[in-house]
Enzyme design. Structure first.
Site: not given
Lengths: 329, 329, 329, 329
Positions: A180, A187
């Site tokens: 993550k 991102e």
């Protein structure tokens, strides 16, 4: 299946809703009694304390935490003191994967499993499902499969493995938050790629603008090539259809620009929440070059005002060697 | 409508097919007669020369070029000499937008319109449609609307404007290629963001590896946090479902990694085709910071071997001040 | 004054020589007896073990370590067990400043002082003197002033403070290595600035070279501007005289290029030794943008081969969306 | 020897003084008659017009221009119209080297030589001498040797070549400004390396500061390692003595910080004057990776406010996917 949920904020509350909708039994707790009451009125079993939460769950217990990273570690320790061998604690928050590695080792001594779940999907997860990146012992992850399957978007049931349905057991404790973390690092990079690109599109009419002719302003040598007034909102929209850079982030960007392409409600101070920093630090530890991910992170730092002293120093040097006075405004 | 197409390679050929499928009449030419014959056998009208291509088209003529950027300019000039006032030349290739600005100005003197169309979609465009970014005079762009509508993916016909159907008139001549240029710049940045992230995932087991203990190797201080063997192909797949970083590029990446997550067929030499360079140069001209897009570009340069002299110089300095000899291998 | 030195490698040995030359009494130890014997023959008092080193020193003892960072911590603990309240251990190596913070806290419980000294000057320090960045308790630093004054280059004795003579008490334990860490981070950035610049100079004749005309090679649009054969060694020399970028690193660079401007003895694998990594991690912890220092670090990582997987992934994506096959060589 | 000088600003005026001091005869012109009069009173021959300047010089004439880059090209053309075959025009300003390539070609048709001289040394050049990087035809450069030797700092007369005396004939017309351009690119990189490093030193006490605990502030996980109050002025001073990063820029930086280490007279808006941009564009043209030089340039762009739109877009995306509202101030 039955699951305990602690932390009923935006993320935790919606996850409970998605789980109940699929028939799971949720026992819920939050330090704010109103949050508990609200979900209880939607069908959850409320618990007014950690003790009650633990007491109301059948063994082996599974308690999922959706808490701020800063307090997660402490809560895990408190909770573990109330739980028993065979139970499992799940951290679905934005914690540092290193905490998961450390906590799992400590809890293993008590035969309590620790599962870390990186959760992506944001405010849209209730409806779209959450992408889940999971770390932890095989047995606990297997037990939790019905919960993961419900929270995830779902998809092709015939595909081998679970990744095609939006959740993945990535490895031992810590692996979920590690994946993550890197996800968020990527991102940042993608967001910055779009942001830089749209910034160039906005500047495509630079040749139309009056430009100071002083020695402290670099001239635009070929203004004839910068005469375009680009409608950036329309460009974002067209790129969504058939282009190589279409993405969900672009979908959201097009929405945002459609409303106000000047983005006048924003000031430009961009927070960073930890994962981007940890990603780059992990890259440095392992010797992996990450110029793009770092650049994206540093742009956020600069937007927060942290480059000012460096800039003042540049101005001081320029004055010292060249007699250049800082240009105002 | 009727349209001429010159340049029947992978892109041009498929565009003709997509157009004919929708009922448009295509007159086609290529320096390779076999390419002409192939498309003629599928229903196109073949032309064995530029002159024939021009002669076979009704006025006002529209001739679309899908040629290598290096020769486009010359062909436009030759073609313009054969055409008449009111005709239009369309450049759908990867030309520098500056060429479009210059060519449009020159052709305007002959009352020939120049339309530049940035085309994204790659080898998948035949089936998915092409995202079209268009620059040029209003009248020509209006005339060509049926062609654009067919080549584009299509979509919501009720939406205002054409962007939601995958094509957009971005501005005067040059604006189409300008927007396409920035599109590719963003593409470089996004690709690099993914590539750096997956590279970190690959290195997540660095703590398991034997590490040289010599003075020329930086130690890994906390190996316990780098013990993960991540299945990067599965991670790419799970991120496609519900995560913030889902995108078409990620779809393709997941496909590629599913086949061979070591990517052993590749050596790592990454070409760049011009747009990335032009994007950064435009950013510099207009004073827009593009650290991410530049970093992505430079990584490609380095992969092509262009950083070696700089690295040798670093080694020379390290030897000079610190007596450090280069480590082998 | 009297001082113990442990670790008689290139750095430690020369520091002992510089100290003895100024009349200080040096008691020396190394795991290699030959190193001890060599310095003993030059006037040092040899010690064949840590115990003997401690025993031969008057109280309060001062023992200076010049050891590889990887073993320094362990040696400090061993040594401390042999020492007494009021004694001081000095770490002059390239240790992480965090170790100094931690070690100082542990040793404080035993009333042993810990002083960390960042040392710059490399192989030239014997002759030129070493720039010393010092962290630790005031009293210990005061006691060691004669040693610092001798090791440092010296200079203007009338200047207030010691900085003008090349040594500085920067703060409590850890501050010395912190400042040295940042020093090396800057060093990486400066070295890279020169290296990139000379690489451009080398490429200034790119317009003379044959260039592939394939689709995987970006064209050089204006070759007439890249026709220069620059003698980079002469340029390095001229910049040493009166230019804004003159520096000691440039002096060394000019020397290196004068010998062989092709630098053919080097392969281009550039090691990094820790400080550059720690600098960037400290910047990230504190939210300070460091794009230049990071870029310099990443170029070294890439030179070590750590970008290859990322590059393969880029090639895989390019093949997937555009049908681009990797160019060879 | 006799030389004409046009443009008597800070640079040009001081160069005339340095030349006259060594016995050269200077004929000077400026659009500001006061500047002419001032230097005339110091011994120069004044000229009130370009025509007079040309008329007062013996053949073959040598006229040196120290003018803003924006007007240099036009003045060269005007001047050339007044001059004769065998004469030489020298551009000592900060012009783009491409202009030199183009101007030299045009003037060659008139048999007038064009010599471009990159000049470094800033406001200190009068006293220290100027580092000169020279491009142009051999014969003209040979004729001008006495002027170059005077303007340069001088040095070891026994060294082969002129570089050790601070001037260098780098190649044909354009080569001088090309080398100066890269010089300034390196300068940007070095300046940024120092600035980033000092910014980290300033932040070394971050652990002492209160930190918001909201979700939009990344936590500082180990504040115990950021407890240092570093005197950056003293650090700059100590680094000047014996360290690897000593340089003239550092000398100036230490001076600036000695006065006011908070640099409160500066706001942090850093201009860029062209060379940094041209350097990066040349690197891109030739495929040379320049992450450090580019990062340094982009930090200046950002300091000028040109990253704001990109940052607003990041905030808009964060709101859209995560419901994150921008943090104020």
């Amino acid at each position: 299946m039955q699951i305990g949920m602690m932390g009923l904020g935006r993320m935790g509350g919606n996850m409970v809703r998605r789980l109940m909708h699929a028939g799971h039994e949720c026992v819920v707790h939050d330090i704010d009694p109103k949050s508990v009451a609200a979900l209880a009125s939607e069908g959850a079993v409320g618990a007014s304390s950690m003790e009650e939460l633990v007491a109301k769950l059948d063994k082996p217990r599974h308690i999922w935490l959706m808490l701020p990273a800063a307090i997660t570690g402490g809560v895990v320790e408190q909770l573990a003191a109330l739980m028993e061998p065979g139970d499992t604690i799940i951290d679905g928050g934005n914690s540092n994967y290193r905490d998961a590695v450390d906590l799992a080792a400590r809890l293993a001594a008590q035969q309590i499993s620790f599962v870390d779940v990186g959760t992506s999907g944001g405010v849209h997860g209730l409806e779209r499902g959450y992408c889940l990146m999971i770390g932890g012992p095989d047995e606990s992850v297997r037990q939790l499969d019905p919960v993961f399957a419900t929270l995830a978007p779902g998809g092709d049931d015939s595909a081998p493995g679970t990744a095609a349905r939006g959740y993945l057991h990535c490895g031992p404790s810590g692996a979920g938050h590690f994946v993550k973390m890197v996800h968020n690092g990527i991102e940042y990079g993608m967001m910055a790629a779009y942001a830089e690109g749209f910034n160039i599109l906005k500047a495509a009419n630079a040749g139309k603008q009056e430009r100071s002719a002083d020695a402290e302003t670099s001239p635009l040598s070929e203004p004839q090539y910068y005469q375009f007034d680009i409608d950036v909102g329309q460009v974002a929209e067209v790129w969504r259809h058939g282009s190589v850079i279409s993405s969900w982030l672009l979908d959201l960007t097009a929405d945002a620009l459609a409303g106000d392409s000047e983005l006048s409600q924003f000031g430009g101070r961009v927070s960073d929440s930890g994962e981007g920093r940890w990603t780059v630090k992990a890259a440095i530890d392992t010797g992996v070059p990450t110029p793009v991910l770092s650049s994206a992170l540093y742009s956020r730092f600069a937007s927060q005002g942290h480059s000012v002293y460096a800039e003042k120093l540049l101005s001081a040097m320029r004055l010292a060697f060249g007699g250049h006075f800082e240009k105002k405004g």
